[in-house]
Design a protein around this motif. Structure first.
Motif, PDB file in Angstrom:
ATOM      1  N   LEU A 208       0.829  -1.202   0.000  1.00 37.59           N
ATOM      2  CA  LEU A 208       0.000   0.000   0.000  1.00 37.59           C
ATOM      3  C   LEU A 208       0.865   1.255   0.000  1.00 37.59           C
ATOM      4  O   LEU A 208       1.892   1.314   0.680  1.00 37.59           O
ATOM      5  N   THR A 209       0.442   2.257  -0.751  1.00 35.49           N
ATOM      6  CA  THR A 209       1.112   3.564  -0.773  1.00 35.49           C
ATOM      7  C   THR A 209       0.082   4.642  -0.476  1.00 35.49           C
ATOM      8  O   THR A 209      -1.115   4.362  -0.341  1.00 35.49           O
ATOM      9  N   ASN A 210       0.560   5.891  -0.413  1.00 40.22           N
ATOM     10  CA  ASN A 210      -0.364   6.982  -0.079  1.00 40.22           C
ATOM     11  C   ASN A 210      -1.390   7.261  -1.177  1.00 40.22           C
ATOM     12  O   ASN A 210      -2.258   8.115  -1.015  1.00 40.22           O
ATOM     13  N   THR A 211      -1.338   6.516  -2.266  1.00 42.07           N
ATOM     14  CA  THR A 211      -2.368   6.667  -3.296  1.00 42.07           C
ATOM     15  C   THR A 211      -3.727   6.177  -2.803  1.00 42.07           C
ATOM     16  O   THR A 211      -4.756   6.534  -3.390  1.00 42.07           O
ATOM     17  N   ILE A 212      -3.755   5.387  -1.728  1.00 45.53           N
ATOM     18  CA  ILE A 212      -5.057   4.923  -1.223  1.00 45.53           C
ATOM     19  C   ILE A 212      -5.884   6.078  -0.676  1.00 45.53           C
ATOM     20  O   ILE A 212      -7.106   6.010  -0.659  1.00 45.53           O
ATOM     21  N   PHE A 213      -5.199   7.167  -0.245  1.00 46.22           N
ATOM     22  CA  PHE A 213      -5.950   8.336   0.217  1.00 46.22           C
ATOM     23  C   PHE A 213      -6.742   8.974  -0.925  1.00 46.22           C
ATOM     24  O   PHE A 213      -7.739   9.652  -0.688  1.00 46.22           O
TER      25      PHE A 213
ATOM     26  N   ILE B  51       2.387   7.437   8.944  1.00 45.35           N
ATOM     27  CA  ILE B  51       3.498   6.671   8.363  1.00 45.35           C
ATOM     28  C   ILE B  51       3.278   6.462   6.871  1.00 45.35           C
ATOM     29  O   ILE B  51       4.178   6.677   6.053  1.00 45.35           O
ATOM     30  N   LEU B  52       2.062   6.043   6.507  1.00 43.95           N
ATOM     31  CA  LEU B  52       1.752   5.735   5.117  1.00 43.95           C
ATOM     32  C   LEU B  52       1.862   6.954   4.212  1.00 43.95           C
ATOM     33  O   LEU B  52       2.177   6.824   3.020  1.00 43.95           O
ATOM     34  N   LYS B  53       1.645   8.126   4.749  1.00 45.72           N
ATOM     35  CA  LYS B  53       1.764   9.353   3.956  1.00 45.72           C
ATOM     36  C   LYS B  53       3.177   9.514   3.410  1.00 45.72           C
ATOM     37  O   LYS B  53       3.390  10.080   2.345  1.00 45.72           O
ATOM     38  N   ASN B  54       4.157   8.947   4.137  1.00 44.66           N
ATOM     39  CA  ASN B  54       5.564   9.130   3.768  1.00 44.66           C
ATOM     40  C   ASN B  54       6.248   7.871   3.241  1.00 44.66           C
ATOM     41  O   ASN B  54       7.203   7.964   2.469  1.00 44.66           O
ATOM     42  N   LYS B  55       5.760   6.699   3.672  1.00 45.95           N
ATOM     43  CA  LYS B  55       6.418   5.446   3.290  1.00 45.95           C
ATOM     44  C   LYS B  55       5.368   4.377   2.996  1.00 45.95           C
ATOM     45  O   LYS B  55       4.280   4.393   3.573  1.00 45.95           O
ATOM     46  N   PRO B  56       5.697   3.419   2.127  1.00 42.01           N
ATOM     47  CA  PRO B  56       4.755   2.334   1.844  1.00 42.01           C
ATOM     48  C   PRO B  56       4.518   1.453   3.069  1.00 42.01           C
ATOM     49  O   PRO B  56       5.325   1.419   4.000  1.00 42.01           O
ATOM     50  N   VAL B  57       3.396   0.755   3.039  1.00 49.14           N
ATOM     51  CA  VAL B  57       3.032  -0.191   4.092  1.00 49.14           C
ATOM     52  C   VAL B  57       2.746  -1.538   3.444  1.00 49.14           C
ATOM     53  O   VAL B  57       2.083  -1.610   2.406  1.00 49.14           O
TER      54      VAL B  57
ATOM     55  N   GLU C  13      -4.445  17.421   7.237  1.00 50.22           N
ATOM     56  CA  GLU C  13      -3.196  16.711   6.979  1.00 50.22           C
ATOM     57  C   GLU C  13      -3.153  15.951   5.653  1.00 50.22           C
ATOM     58  O   GLU C  13      -2.066  15.638   5.153  1.00 50.22           O
ATOM     59  N   TYR C  14      -4.319  15.636   5.071  1.00 47.09           N
ATOM     60  CA  TYR C  14      -4.328  14.735   3.908  1.00 47.09           C
ATOM     61  C   TYR C  14      -5.099  15.307   2.714  1.00 47.09           C
ATOM     62  O   TYR C  14      -5.283  14.602   1.717  1.00 47.09           O
TER      63      TYR C  14
END
Length: 300
Positions: free
Chosen positions: A159-164, A212-218, A257-258
C-alpha cells in the motif's frame, strides 16, 4: 543486520484475565532476539504479579515499568520510549501472537527496507459473553480491512499513499491497516512522524498508521499472524459506552493533513462540511457578541 532486536511492547491495565495467554505467545516466538517492554497504568488486579513471574522465567530481557495513567496513547508512547529495539512490535494484553509472527515480519523488512510499517491479517477470539448476532455482523464488516485493494502477489498487499486518493477511502471502515497488535515498525520512524497523539482515544492507531503511510509504503501480509480478542472489557467496547468518542474529528484531521491526497469528491464533501461549520461558528460568535453587549449594558 539479519538478527536485529525487536521490542515487544505490552501496555497493560487490569489485564490479568487474558494476560498470561498473551505472554505465553511471546515465549513461543520462533524469532529469539527480542525484549519485552511492559508499561502498566497502575493496575489493581494481578497484572503486575503475572508480569513479574513471567520476567523471572524467561531467557530474554523483560522490563516492567509503572506509568501514571494519562490515557491509552500515553501508555503506548511510554512503551516506545523505553524500548531498545530496532523494531517496535505491539502486543495488547488480551491478544496473541502466532509463533512465526515476528520472524515473518522481520523477513518482510529484509526484503523491503523502504517500507514504513508491516502488518498482517488477524483471526478473532470471541469471548463467550460477546457471542451474538451483533458481534457476527461486526466481524463480517471488519474482518477484511484490505478488501478494497489488490494483492501485490498472493502473499501481501503493498500500500502507498495513493489509497488516500481513492473515492472509497471513507467508505465502510476507517482503519485500512489493522489493530496495534497486528503491526510492527522501526523505532527510528518516530523521529520523523512523532509518537501517538495522546488527545485521541478511538482513532489514534490508524491516525498513526496513516501518518506513516503518507511518507512510506506499508505492507500487509495476507495471512493472520495474530489473534485479536473480542471481549466486553476491551477499550473499544468501553469507549463506545462512554462519552469518549473522537470519531467526529476524523474529518478535521483529513482536511488538515491529507487534503491534497484525497479524491476530488472527498475534497468537495469536506469543503462543504467545513463551510457549514464556519457559518455556524460565525453565527454563534455573532450571537455571543450581541449577548455580551446586552449584559455589559445591563451591568452599567
Amino acid at each position: 543486520m539479519n538478527n536485529q532486536l525487536v521490542s515487544i511492547c505490552i501496555p497493560t491495565y487490569n489485564g490479568a484475565k487474558f494476560l498470561q495467554e498473551s505472554l505465553d505467545s511471546v515465549n513461543a516466538q520462533s524469532y529469539k532476539n527480542i525484549e519485552v517492554i511492559i508499561s502498566d497504568d497502575n493496575s489493581t488486579d494481578k497484572t503486575l504479579e503475572i508480569c513479574t513471574k513471567f520476567k523471572e522465567n524467561t531467557q530474554f530481557p523483560v522490563s516492567i515499568y509503572t506509568h501514571q495513567p494519562q490515557g491509552i496513547g500515553a501508555n503506548w508512547n511510554h512503551c516506545i520510549e523505553k524500548a531498545n529495539g530496532v523494531y517496535i512490535k505491539f502486543l495488547f494484553q488480551d491478544d496473541i501472537l502466532y509463533d512465526t509472527c515476528i520472524e515473518e515480519m522481520v523477513e518482510i523488512y529484509k526484503k523491503y527496507p523502504e517500507i514504513g510499517l508491516v502488518a498482517s491479517k488477524r483471526d478473532f477470539i470471541i469471548d463467550i459473553n460477546m457471542k451474538s448476532e451483533q458481534t457476527e455482523i461486526w466481524i463480517k464488516k471488519y474482518k477484511d480491512l484490505q478488501r478494497d485493494y489488490e494483492l501485490s502477489d498472493n502473499s501481501m498487499y503493498y500500500l502507498t499513499n495513493t489509497i488516500f486518493g481513492e473515492e472509497s477511502f471513507l467508505d465502510t471502515h476507517r482503519n485500512k491497516i489493522g489493530e496495534p497488535s497486528c503491526v510492527m515498525f522501526r523505532k527510528d520512524i518516530t523521529k520523523s512522524v512523532g509518537l501517538f497523539d495522546i488527545k485521541l482515544k478511538q482513532i489514534l492507531d490508524y491516525e498513526y498508521w496513516y501518518r506513516i503511510l503518507k511518507n512510506k509504503p506499508v505492507i500487509v501480509i495476507n495471512k493472520p499472524l495474530v489473534a485479536f480478542r473480542i471481549h466486553e472489557n476491551q477499550a473499544t467496547n468501553i469507549n463506545k459506552t462512554t462519552e469518549i468518542n473522537d470519531y467526529n474529528i476524523y474529518h478535521t484531521i483529513l482536511h488538515k493533513e491529507y487534503y491534497r491526497y484525497l479524491h476530488d469528491s472527498l475534497k468537495k464533501s469536506l469543503d462543504n462540511e467545513f463551510s457549514k461549520r464556519n457559518i455556524l461558528k460565525k453565527y454563534v460568535f455573532k450571537k455571543y457578541k450581541s449577548l455580551k453587549a446586552k449584559i455589559e449594558k445591563w451591568l452599567r
